[in-house]
Design a protein around this motif. Structure first.
Motif, PDB file in Angstrom:
ATOM      1  N   LEU A 190      -5.461  -4.683   8.411  1.00  0.00           N
ATOM      2  CA  LEU A 190      -4.392  -5.375   9.135  1.00  0.00           C
ATOM      3  C   LEU A 190      -3.076  -5.113   8.409  1.00  0.00           C
ATOM      4  CD1 LEU A 190      -3.692  -7.435  11.459  1.00  0.00           C
ATOM      5  CD2 LEU A 190      -4.028  -9.253   9.775  1.00  0.00           C
ATOM      6  N   THR A 191      -1.999  -4.942   9.169  1.00  0.00           N
ATOM      7  CA  THR A 191      -0.689  -4.793   8.560  1.00  0.00           C
ATOM      8  C   THR A 191       0.323  -5.634   9.333  1.00  0.00           C
ATOM      9  OG1 THR A 191       0.905  -3.192   7.697  1.00  0.00           O
ATOM     10  CG2 THR A 191      -0.020  -2.717   9.870  1.00  0.00           C
ATOM     11  N   PHE A 192       1.545  -5.664   8.860  1.00  0.00           N
ATOM     12  CA  PHE A 192       2.616  -6.376   9.580  1.00  0.00           C
ATOM     13  C   PHE A 192       3.934  -5.679   9.284  1.00  0.00           C
ATOM     14  CE2 PHE A 192       1.832  -8.512   5.508  1.00  0.00           C
ATOM     15  CZ  PHE A 192       3.089  -8.560   4.943  1.00  0.00           C
ATOM     16  N   ARG A 193       4.938  -5.969  10.108  1.00  0.00           N
ATOM     17  CA  ARG A 193       6.251  -5.338   9.903  1.00  0.00           C
ATOM     18  C   ARG A 193       7.337  -6.277  10.430  1.00  0.00           C
ATOM     19  NH1 ARG A 193       3.981  -3.102  14.389  1.00  0.00           N
ATOM     20  NH2 ARG A 193       5.261  -3.094  16.281  1.00  0.00           N
ATOM     21  N   ASP A 194       8.571  -5.997   9.997  1.00  0.00           N
ATOM     22  CA  ASP A 194       9.682  -6.835  10.430  1.00  0.00           C
ATOM     23  C   ASP A 194       9.923  -6.654  11.923  1.00  0.00           C
ATOM     24  OD1 ASP A 194       9.980  -7.477   7.798  1.00  0.00           O
ATOM     25  OD2 ASP A 194      11.602  -6.047   7.440  1.00  0.00           O
ATOM     26  N   THR A 199       8.260 -11.647  12.617  1.00  0.00           N
ATOM     27  CA  THR A 199       7.428 -10.624  11.986  1.00  0.00           C
ATOM     28  C   THR A 199       6.252 -10.321  12.907  1.00  0.00           C
ATOM     29  OG1 THR A 199       8.047 -11.432   9.810  1.00  0.00           O
ATOM     30  CG2 THR A 199       6.034 -10.111   9.940  1.00  0.00           C
ATOM     31  N   GLN A 200       6.039  -9.041  13.201  1.00  0.00           N
ATOM     32  CA  GLN A 200       4.926  -8.648  14.081  1.00  0.00           C
ATOM     33  C   GLN A 200       3.706  -8.380  13.210  1.00  0.00           C
ATOM     34  OE1 GLN A 200       5.389  -7.869  17.705  1.00  0.00           O
ATOM     35  NE2 GLN A 200       3.141  -7.926  17.754  1.00  0.00           N
ATOM     36  N   ILE A 201       2.668  -9.206  13.378  1.00  0.00           N
ATOM     37  CA  ILE A 201       1.417  -8.963  12.667  1.00  0.00           C
ATOM     38  C   ILE A 201       0.556  -8.045  13.533  1.00  0.00           C
ATOM     39  CG2 ILE A 201      -0.691  -9.997  11.759  1.00  0.00           C
ATOM     40  CD1 ILE A 201       0.882 -12.413  10.926  1.00  0.00           C
ATOM     41  N   GLY A 202       0.122  -6.910  12.984  1.00  0.00           N
ATOM     42  CA  GLY A 202      -0.643  -5.916  13.705  1.00  0.00           C
ATOM     43  C   GLY A 202      -0.026  -4.549  13.473  1.00  0.00           C
ATOM     44  N   PHE A 229       4.618 -13.054  15.346  1.00  0.00           N
ATOM     45  CA  PHE A 229       3.994 -12.753  16.631  1.00  0.00           C
ATOM     46  C   PHE A 229       2.679 -12.030  16.340  1.00  0.00           C
ATOM     47  CE2 PHE A 229       8.291 -11.945  19.029  1.00  0.00           C
ATOM     48  CZ  PHE A 229       8.544 -13.300  19.051  1.00  0.00           C
ATOM     49  N   VAL A 230       1.643 -12.355  17.126  1.00  0.00           N
ATOM     50  CA  VAL A 230       0.402 -11.580  17.086  1.00  0.00           C
ATOM     51  C   VAL A 230      -0.024 -11.350  18.529  1.00  0.00           C
ATOM     52  CG1 VAL A 230      -1.859 -11.324  15.995  1.00  0.00           C
ATOM     53  CG2 VAL A 230      -0.285 -13.045  15.101  1.00  0.00           C
ATOM     54  N   ASP A 231      -0.355 -10.096  18.881  1.00  0.00           N
ATOM     55  CA  ASP A 231      -0.817  -9.774  20.231  1.00  0.00           C
ATOM     56  C   ASP A 231      -2.336  -9.638  20.193  1.00  0.00           C
ATOM     57  OD1 ASP A 231       1.824  -9.781  20.876  1.00  0.00           O
ATOM     58  OD2 ASP A 231       2.031  -7.614  21.032  1.00  0.00           O
ATOM     59  N   VAL A 232      -3.027 -10.596  20.838  1.00  0.00           N
ATOM     60  CA  VAL A 232      -4.485 -10.685  20.722  1.00  0.00           C
ATOM     61  C   VAL A 232      -5.119 -10.478  22.103  1.00  0.00           C
ATOM     62  CG1 VAL A 232      -6.390 -12.135  19.957  1.00  0.00           C
ATOM     63  CG2 VAL A 232      -4.138 -12.454  18.942  1.00  0.00           C
ATOM     64  N   PRO A 233      -6.095  -9.561  22.216  1.00  0.00           N
ATOM     65  CA  PRO A 233      -6.792  -9.438  23.504  1.00  0.00           C
ATOM     66  C   PRO A 233      -7.476 -10.762  23.850  1.00  0.00           C
ATOM     67  CG  PRO A 233      -7.388  -7.610  22.043  1.00  0.00           C
ATOM     68  CD  PRO A 233      -6.618  -8.610  21.222  1.00  0.00           C
ATOM     69  N   THR A 234      -7.345 -11.204  25.089  1.00  0.00           N
ATOM     70  CA  THR A 234      -7.954 -12.498  25.425  1.00  0.00           C
ATOM     71  C   THR A 234      -9.478 -12.397  25.417  1.00  0.00           C
ATOM     72  OG1 THR A 234      -7.677 -12.016  27.767  1.00  0.00           O
ATOM     73  CG2 THR A 234      -5.964 -13.344  26.724  1.00  0.00           C
ATOM     74  N   ASP A 235     -10.043 -11.178  25.401  1.00  0.00           N
ATOM     75  CA  ASP A 235     -11.495 -10.995  25.246  1.00  0.00           C
ATOM     76  C   ASP A 235     -11.960 -11.298  23.826  1.00  0.00           C
ATOM     77  OD1 ASP A 235     -11.671 -10.162  27.832  1.00  0.00           O
ATOM     78  OD2 ASP A 235     -11.734  -8.020  27.367  1.00  0.00           O
ATOM     79  N   ASN A 236     -11.026 -11.406  22.889  1.00  0.00           N
ATOM     80  CA  ASN A 236     -11.406 -11.670  21.505  1.00  0.00           C
ATOM     81  C   ASN A 236     -11.258 -13.167  21.226  1.00  0.00           C
ATOM     82  OD1 ASN A 236     -11.835 -11.795  18.772  1.00  0.00           O
ATOM     83  ND2 ASN A 236     -10.648  -9.959  18.293  1.00  0.00           N
ATOM     84  N   GLY A 237     -12.269 -13.941  21.673  1.00  0.00           N
ATOM     85  CA  GLY A 237     -12.231 -15.399  21.513  1.00  0.00           C
ATOM     86  C   GLY A 237     -12.068 -15.833  20.069  1.00  0.00           C
ATOM     87  N   PRO A 238     -12.845 -15.261  19.116  1.00  0.00           N
ATOM     88  CA  PRO A 238     -12.700 -15.695  17.724  1.00  0.00           C
ATOM     89  C   PRO A 238     -11.281 -15.473  17.184  1.00  0.00           C
ATOM     90  CG  PRO A 238     -14.759 -14.508  18.014  1.00  0.00           C
ATOM     91  CD  PRO A 238     -14.007 -14.367  19.306  1.00  0.00           C
TER      92      PRO A 238
END
Ligand SMILES: CC(C)(COP(=O)(O)OP(=O)(O)OC[C@H]1O[C@@H](n2cnc3c(N)ncnc32)[C@H](O)[C@@H]1OP(=O)(O)O)[C@@H](O)C(=O)NCCC(=O)NCCS
Length: 279
Positions: A190-194, A199-202, A229-238
Motif C-alpha cells: 500500500l502507498t499514499f501520495r499528496d 492525501t490519497q491512500i492507494g 481519501f481511499v477508493d474502495v471497491p464496494t465488493d471488498n466488504g472487509p
C-alpha cells in the motif's frame, strides 16, 4: 470549432483550473506524472482556439486507462467531452490496446455509455481524518529489491501490468510504500501520495484481510492529522468495514467501466484504488 491537440507541460495550469472547477483532488505533480507516463497520449480540446478540456491516457500493455476527462463548465453539453473520449479511444486503438477502462463519475458515465462502455463494479470514495491506526509487526517500508514482487502481486490482483505506475510512485515517495510479509512472502502493499484536498491512500492490494487492515493502519498512522481519501471497491466488504471502523465516510462513488475485452481482476483483494486515474 472543436480541435483536439496533444497536451504538454505548458497546459498544466489549464488542467489545474479545470480540476478545481470539478472539485478533483489532483496536484501539479499528478498532471506531470500523467504527461511523463503517456507524453503522446494526453490531450487538450480547444473551442475556437481557446483551451477548454482535457483527457489523459495511460497504456499498461493491452489495457489502457482513460482519466481526467474535464470540460470547462461554461461549454459543457456541446459534445466536447464526447470528442475528447473518442480521441482517447482512437489513441488507445492505435497503441494496440484491447481494453479501455476508466472510473466514471455520475456526470461522465452517460458520455461513456454512449460510446459503448459498460459498468463493471462500483468504488466508494471514503474520506475523513482517520482515527486509530498504528504499527504492525508484519508491515515494513518497501525495499527497492521488493518492487518486482509487488508489481507481480499487483498484476495478479488487477489483471494489469502496472509496473510503470508503481515504479513511478515509488520513485516519487519511496517512504510511503509499505509491504506486508507473511512467512517471508509479500502478501500485500500500500502507498499514499499528496492530493490537493486530501492525501490519497492507494494503490494497494492485500491477499488477506489481516494484511489489508495492517497496511491501512500503518498508512493512516503515517498520515496522522491529515484528511485522507481511499477508493474502495464496494465488493471488498472487509476493506469498507475497516474504513468505517477508522471513522471514514463515503463521499462519492465511481463506476469502473470497460470497453473491449474483459480483464480478469479481483476487486475483493483491491484495498485501495490508485485514484480514478489508473485503477
Ligand atoms: C463529464 C464531462 C467531461 C462531460 O463533458 P461535456 O463536454 O459536457 O460532454 P458532452 O457534451 O459530450 O456530453 C454531455 C451531454 O451533452 C450531450 N451532447 C453531446 N453533443 C452535443 C451537442 N453537440 N449539443 C448538445 N448536446 C450535446 C450529450 O449527449 C450528453 O447528454 P447526456 O448528458 O444527456 O448524456 C463534464 O460534465 C465535466 O467536466 N464534468 C466534471 C468532471 C467529470 O465528472 N468528469 C468525468 C470524469 S469520469
Amino acid at each position: 470549432m472543436i480541435r483536439i491537440r496533444t497536451m504538454t507541460a505548458a497546459d498544466v495550469p489549464l488542467g489545474m483550473r479545470l480540476r478545481e472547477q470539478a472539485g478533483f483532488n489532483q496536484t501539479e505533480t499528478d498532471w506531470r506524472r500523467f504527461l511523463d507516463l503517456e507524453p503522446e497520449g494526453c490531450f487538450v480540446a480547444e473551442l475556437d482556439g481557446e483551451p477548454v478540456g482535457t483527457v489523459t491516457n495511460c497504456v499498461f500493455d493491452s489495457v489502457g486507462w482513460i482519466a481526467m476527462l474535464l470540460v470547462d463548465q461554461r461549454v459543457r453539453g456541446r459534445g466536447i467531452g464526447t470528442r475528447l473520449t473518442e480521441h482517447a479511444l482512437a489513441y488507445l486503438a492505435a497503441r494496440g490496446v484491447r481494453t479501455a477502462r476508466l472510473d466514471a463519475t455520475p456526470r461522465g458515465r452517460p458520455v461513456y455509455e454512449k460510446l459503448g462502455f459498460t459498468a463493471e463494479y462500483e468504488l466508494a470514495r471514503v474520506e475523513g481524518s482517520p482515527e486509530g491506526g498504528g504499527p504492525h509487526g508484519a508491515v515494513s517500508p518497501i525495499a527497492a529489491d521488493q518492487l518486482d514482487v509487488v508489481v507481480e502481486l499487483d498484476r495478479e490482483v488487477t489483471g494489469t501490468n502496472r509496473r510503470r505506475l508503481i515504479e513511478r510512485l515509488y520513485r516519487e515517495k519511496p517512504e510511503a510504500m509499505h509491504v506486508f510479509l507473511a512467512s517471508d512472502r509479500i502478501a500485500g502493499y500500500l502507498t499514499f501520495r499528496d492530493g490537493f484536498h486530501a492525501t490519497q491512500i492507494g494503490p494497494g492490494v492485500a491477499l488477506s484481510d489481516e494484511a489489508g487492515r495492517a497496511l491501512g493502519d500503518v498508512a493512516i498512522e503515517r498520515c496522522a492529522g491529515q484528511t485522507v481519501f481511499v477508493d474502495v471497491p464496494t465488493d471488498n466488504g472487509p476493506a469498507l468495514d475497516w474504513t468505517e471502523s477508522r471513522g471514514l465516510v463515503v463521499q462519492r462513488r465511481f463506476t469502473r467501466m470497460r470497453r473491449g475485452e474483459p480483464v480478469v481482476d479481483h476487486p475483493s483483494q483491491l484495498w485501495a484504488g490508485s485514484g480514478p486515474e489508473k485503477g
